[in-house]
Design a protein around this motif. Sequence first.
Motif, short mmCIF file in Angstrom:
data_model
loop_
_atom_site.label_atom_id
_atom_site.label_comp_id
_atom_site.label_asym_id
_atom_site.label_seq_id
_atom_site.Cartn_x
_atom_site.Cartn_y
_atom_site.Cartn_z
N UNK A 204 0.84 -1.20 0.00
CA UNK A 204 0.00 0.00 0.00
C UNK A 204 0.88 1.25 0.00
N UNK A 205 1.94 1.24 0.84
CA UNK A 205 2.85 2.39 0.89
C UNK A 205 3.59 2.58 -0.42
N UNK A 206 4.03 1.47 -1.02
CA UNK A 206 4.73 1.56 -2.30
C UNK A 206 3.77 2.05 -3.38
N UNK A 207 2.54 1.55 -3.37
CA UNK A 207 1.55 1.97 -4.36
C UNK A 207 1.26 3.46 -4.28
N UNK A 208 1.16 3.98 -3.07
CA UNK A 208 0.92 5.42 -2.90
C UNK A 208 2.11 6.22 -3.41
N UNK A 209 3.30 5.72 -3.16
CA UNK A 209 4.52 6.39 -3.63
C UNK A 209 4.57 6.42 -5.15
N UNK A 210 4.25 5.30 -5.78
CA UNK A 210 4.34 5.18 -7.24
C UNK A 210 3.10 5.72 -7.95
N UNK A 211 2.02 5.98 -7.19
CA UNK A 211 0.73 6.33 -7.79
C UNK A 211 0.30 5.21 -8.75
N UNK A 213 -1.74 1.25 -8.66
CA UNK A 213 -2.58 0.32 -7.90
C UNK A 213 -1.84 -1.00 -7.69
N UNK A 214 -1.57 -1.31 -6.43
CA UNK A 214 -0.90 -2.57 -6.09
C UNK A 214 -1.84 -3.39 -5.22
N UNK A 215 -2.87 -3.92 -5.83
CA UNK A 215 -3.87 -4.70 -5.11
C UNK A 215 -3.31 -6.08 -4.77
N UNK A 216 -3.21 -6.37 -3.47
CA UNK A 216 -2.53 -7.59 -3.04
C UNK A 216 -3.31 -8.85 -3.46
N UNK A 217 -4.63 -8.77 -3.45
CA UNK A 217 -5.43 -9.93 -3.89
C UNK A 217 -5.12 -10.26 -5.35
N UNK A 218 -5.07 -9.23 -6.19
CA UNK A 218 -4.75 -9.43 -7.60
C UNK A 218 -3.32 -9.94 -7.77
N UNK A 219 -2.41 -9.42 -6.98
CA UNK A 219 -1.01 -9.85 -7.05
C UNK A 219 -0.90 -11.34 -6.73
N UNK A 220 -1.60 -11.78 -5.70
CA UNK A 220 -1.55 -13.21 -5.34
C UNK A 220 -2.16 -14.08 -6.42
N UNK A 221 -3.23 -13.59 -7.04
CA UNK A 221 -3.88 -14.38 -8.09
C UNK A 221 -3.00 -14.48 -9.33
#
Length: 326
Positions: A204-211, A213-221
């Motif tokens: 979440x912190x990295x996603x905010x920094x990069x602007x 979306x780093x959705x963890x559910x999607x990442x795991x899938x």
Amino acid sequence: MRPPVFIVGCPRSGTSFLYHLLLSAGGFARFHTQMNVFDVLEPIFGDLSSPENKKKMMREWLHSKAFAVSGLDAGELEARVMAECRNGSDFMRIVMDGVASKQGVDRWIDSTPTNVPHMLRISRDFPEAQFIHLIRDARDVALSLDKRQWSRPLPWDKDRSLLAAGIYWEWIVRKGRENSAQIGGRYIEVRYEDLVERPEPALKAIGEFLHHDLDYTHIRETSVGSVKKPLTSFKEDLKEGHFTPVGRWKEKFPAEQLMQFEQLIGRYLQELGYALSDAGNASANSFAVRKMRWTYRNFYEFKQWVKVKTPLSRWMVSYSDILIDK
């Protein structure tokens, strides 16, 4: 193109893991190797404003793993490089912008960890770039470096390769953090331990920094690369079913060397929030400790200077290094 992302850190700190987490999120070009432009390619081929040097570079690069995974057309790429490339940064932008465009995305990542000494140069050449500095417990890093025989102790210290790896870790982590002062808001530090043990808030912190979306559910899938199957130096742990990348040192670090290791870099470990096996180790300041620290710090600085600034780099690095995924 949106701002490129440079993941940096000491090798074996989890840079590939973070890279694959970001790829799993989507929206980034997939380029499953490292460019190694500043530590390998430029030192070997020299001034890339020279047409002759560019021709030599392209002859080699078009036979590399990096070109193979790029999916680019050799003729088109070579023509553009010959017309537009003046240095390694130009070459990287030409290649990576081309890869992203071909894949229909507008952002790319370079995950070459040893870009740390080149961060200020990269920041000048890519003024929009964002840097993620991944930091991992030096004791786990040293074990992994040593396991892969990537630690490079001086000839008389072959039995102290773990200690040499620890000083290298401190040298490169310090350099990255010092460089961050001039990069400002385009730099963030991330702990490997957080990515493994607390991935959602870390992402979440990295996603905010990069602007981004780093959705963890999607990442795991999606689970690209090492998100699905770890790139570990300790494959026996995977086979035995007890893969524990965080705190591995507590079981695997040789007891007789742990005290020396913490005497050498314990203060910096503590400064970064890592607890020592014995807090008293950080106060050690013997002549032997000071001598080893001084020797290796100067050795690493000198080696870096020689590699980048002198023709001796031709003998210090080889183009096959470009194929190494650190």
